[in-house]
Design an enzyme around this catalytic site. Structure first.
Site, PDB file in Angstrom:
ATOM      1  N   GLU A  51      -1.318 -15.984   6.523  1.00 19.59           N
ATOM      2  CA  GLU A  51       0.144 -16.056   6.493  1.00 19.59           C
ATOM      3  C   GLU A  51       0.630 -17.073   5.462  1.00 19.59           C
ATOM      4  O   GLU A  51       0.089 -18.171   5.343  1.00 19.59           O
ATOM      5  CB  GLU A  51       0.654 -16.440   7.881  1.00 19.59           C
ATOM      6  CG  GLU A  51       2.151 -16.417   8.042  1.00 19.59           C
ATOM      7  CD  GLU A  51       2.563 -16.709   9.485  1.00 19.59           C
ATOM      8  OE1 GLU A  51       3.650 -17.279   9.675  1.00 19.59           O
ATOM      9  OE2 GLU A  51       1.783 -16.381  10.418  1.00 19.59           O
ATOM     10  N   GLU A 105      10.583 -20.969   5.569  1.00 19.99           N
ATOM     11  CA  GLU A 105      11.383 -21.002   6.799  1.00 19.99           C
ATOM     12  C   GLU A 105      12.525 -22.005   6.663  1.00 19.99           C
ATOM     13  O   GLU A 105      12.355 -23.079   6.088  1.00 19.99           O
ATOM     14  CB  GLU A 105      10.510 -21.350   8.008  1.00 19.99           C
ATOM     15  CG  GLU A 105       9.539 -20.228   8.381  1.00 19.99           C
ATOM     16  CD  GLU A 105       8.626 -20.587   9.532  1.00 19.99           C
ATOM     17  OE1 GLU A 105       8.610 -19.834  10.522  1.00 19.99           O
ATOM     18  OE2 GLU A 105       7.926 -21.614   9.428  1.00 19.99           O
TER      19      GLU A 105
END
EC number: 3.2.1.14
Length: 365
Positions: free
Chosen positions: A125, A129
């Site tokens: 991943e 964010e």
């Protein structure tokens, strides 16, 4: 057939993901090749791809789950309207290294998290964010093979107006390193060997996911809620993340990616030659406009159409003329009949008056 099966499975499991908590739904994997040997091959993008999110997303290219993505002239709005809304789009295609560039505006609000996620089925991943209570900051992070034993891999950067204006967030991903860029300025580099000697380095075929989720929902773990800035206030909805442009470059050219073993090392990934059904869907030309269709017609066809139209016009004019003539004739007959009746009535009146005059005699005559 394999790509079609994968799309069907992803669509079905997208519905299942809607029932999961927001955190789980954001990092959902339906078949982990490190645990199973019969996972279907991953359909490759195998090319460059640019899309502007001011029109409906192609359902054969993108899977939308867990909430409403609203389309506007400015782009797509990922909106939290109510509890547990976490609208997310996930590509059906996979990239095996490459570049992901997103032009977006993050959502504001305590407990609200906007995200760009590049994630594989083995839970490699790469993240961007934004926590809604921190309007001028963006977080970068990565995980390898779902290893969450440590949360010290993230780095935060200042970005003025992240929730007021659109900015360009880009990830450049190679077997040697990952680079994060903000408005074309390099802000972070992660080298392969820096990620636990490569063990935690994201290196397997991945989808692209964009979404917003309520990290501060009371159902989430305490640590997640604290990281998200506190509990979300659903009374203050809507919370909106906006995306207007997306560019994706796949570093490999091929139809599918397959895992040759359970190591999860990038060298074990096989690139299968060809073009995926998803790439064919992306490259399919849009429906032609009427003007384009007209320009492509041969001259003979255009002449025939003009002749047909001309014939219809002449026929229409003839029908109108016939109706007018018929109406005028009918009018004349009606006028003639009415005029004859009027003359007859006048003659009758004159005759009665003459008879009356003959019969009338003055007094004293």
């Amino acid at each position: 057939m394999m790509a079609s099966r994968r799309i069907s499975v992803l669509s079905s499991l997208g519905l299942f993901a809607c029932l999961l908590s927001p955190v789980v739904a954001q990092t959902f994997t339906y078949c982990n090749p490190l645990e199973k040997d019969d996972c279907p091959n991953a359909p490759a993008l195998g090319q460059n791809y640019t899309t502007y999110l001011n029109s409906s997303l192609n359902p054969d290219v993108w899977n939308a789950t867990s909430g409403l993505v609203e389309i506007s002239d400015a782009g797509s709005n990922f909106t939290i309207h109510k509890a547990l809304d976490s609208p997310t789009i996930q590509s059906f295609f996979y990239i095996f290294f490459g570049t992901v560039e997103v032009h977006m505006k993050a959502a504001t609000g305590r407990g609200v998290v906007s995200s760009i996620v590049i994630q594989s089925e083995v839970l490699d991943e790469i993240d961007w964010e934004w926590v809604g209570s921190e309007p001028d900051k963006v977080q970068t992070n990565y995980f390898g093979k779902g290893n969450t034993t440590s949360y010290d891999r993230g780095k935060t950067f200042d970005i003025k107006g992240a929730m007021d204006d659109f900015h360009n967030y880009t990830v450049n991903w190679t077997p040697e390193k990952i680079e994060w860029y903000i408005d074309t300025v390099l802000v972070r580099t992660l080298k392969y060997e820096e990620a636990l000697g490569g063990k935690n380095f994201p290196q397997t075929p991945s989808t692209v996911r964009l979404g917003i989720w309520p990290g501060g929902d009371p159902q989430n773990k305490k640590g997640v809620i604290e990281w998200a800035g506190g509990e979300i206030d659903y009374e203050k909805t809507p919370y909106i993340m906006s995306v207007k442009e997306l560019k994706v470059v796949d570093a490999h050219k091929g139809k599918e990616y397959s895992y040759s073993d359970r190591s999860g090392d990038w060298q074990s990934i096989k690139v299968i030659d060809g073009v995926s059904d998803i790439a064919n869907e992306i490259n399919k030309p849009p429906p032609k406009s009427l003007a384009q269709r007209w320009r492509e017609l041969p001259t003979a066809a255009k002449i025939a159409i003009f002749a047909s139209i001309g014939g219809l016009v002449i026929l229409g004019m003839a029908i109108i003329a016939f109706c007018c003539v018929k109406q005028r004739r009918a009018g004349r007959r009606e006028f003639s009949m009415e005029n004859s009746k009027f003359v007859e009535d006048q003659n009758n009146v004159m005759a009665m008056r003459t008879q009356w005059n003959h019969k009338y005699k003055p007094v004293g005559s």
